[in-house]
Design a protein around this motif. Sequence first.
Motif: not given
Length: 502
Positions: A264-265, A272-273, A291-294, A476-479
């Motif tokens: 969690v978090g 990373l957020r 690449v670069g998304s974390g 961040e998680i986008v999907a």
Amino acid sequence: MSRLEMRGIDKAFAGVPVLRNVDFVVGTGEVVALLGANGAGKSTLVKILSGVYARDAGTIAVDGTVRRIATPADAIAAGIRLLPQEVSVYPELSIAENISIANLPVHRRFGIASTDRRLMRRRAQELLTTLGHADLDPNRLVGSLGLSQQRVVEIARALAGEARVLVMDEPTAALAEAEAEQLFAVIEALRRNGVSVIYISHYLDEVFRLTDRIVVLRDGEVAGNFVTAAVSHETVLHAMLGRVVDELYPEKSTRIGAPLLSVVGLSQPGCLRNVSFEVAAGEILGVFGLVGSGIERVGRAVFGAESAARVTSASIAGQPYRPSTPRAAVRAGIGFVAAERKREGLIGMLSVRENITAPFLGRFVNGWQVDTQAETRDTRHWIAALGIRCTGPEQEIRLLSGGNQQKVCLSRWMLGSISLLILEEPTRGVDLGARREIYRLIRQLSADGLGVVVVSSDAEEVAGLADRTIVLRHGEIVAVLPGSASASAALAAASQTTGSAA
Ligand code: ADP
Ligand code: MG
């Protein structure tokens, strides 16, 4: 008339045939993929073409003229350039000097010869423009450029030497995604300018995107010759592997166990957020992003290898868990296989045995001595069980192929009592035959009750392998995608620039 015609090429090493009666033809401005499993003979064929190896039989013609190619100089004179896997440029020289290094324009004044710097710069500017890099200043030092721009300079240098056929043997292996994109644009420009390209890659998606035709080698023979636009992935795979490819990926799991890891978090400044996810026993969770998304931090952070990472809370197998150090992670039952196998995971000079048992030497300690016999017994077991191709437990790891090194990485965790295994880019640079085996192995581990996290920037891989995938963008998680989601759905989620997650 074809740009290049290789006919009836034979080659044996120490009596062992490696190429048998190979015909290989490339048209003017054509981009042709040369595909095949490891050991199929791809590198040998292009080394014969570039004069590195001598052929035993066969002819090579360029633009309709049969050429004697016995040395690299012969190949260069015939307009053939093999781009080495590692970029080879002079970092302390300017772009213009690098491009003209083999044939500096000479300026004569009062009978004294000197380099015509203006002409050199103009020539560099023209070639860079041809390759779509008019923005690069020819006076800049090459050492100040990124890897893909250095590649551009190298290609411009080949063109300055009138290259008509460029051979690229796995050119994107060392490039990040954005850099690979630049290379693809350069290949387009080469095609438009009538330069022929021979492209060797393990990445089918690249091949399908870039090439006009696909030639497949298997065991030293041509096993297929396809127009790219008219052939399926399955047909190409079948030609490469030579048996019916049921599927590259094993079946997905239908029985997912109890929740195993909960995070969690998870956050890390700048990377990373607030990333939260769960992995169940028996589940393969994909962590996907460009690449670069974390994504490259996620597995490491959970394994305690990112000191700046923090979690709000986490638990494994019902016990609270706080990522702190890799040692603590192993104690909590977490295994990790890093993407940079060579650098962090395996120690090249050590044997297969030493590598497999390294994290668990404690189990083999008998009194105060390491019980080498027990070690060897276990190692033999894993070599057989996983089909690791090596001469035996004592062979040095660096002599194994990438796929077999990866199997060693996986087996070392099977020795231990872990419940969660984190894999980073598990098949990067691994040929298709071995990829298939590695996927089966990963699925086997999960079927045995392990939770598996696969961090990957390969959309096809997560779509094919994972039971569920979280997609990251800008940390961040986008999907969150189900196992049935396609590779293009994963890519769409990872690369969208506006709107909400698909
Ligand atoms: P690929 O590039 O398709 O992976 P290679 O052309 O490198 O395949 O290798 C084809 C076969 O030739 C392999 O079995 C390899 O072991 C063998 N081979 C390649 N180079 C040499 C060499 N210099 N000496 C002996 N055998 C070689
Ligand atoms: Mg090769």
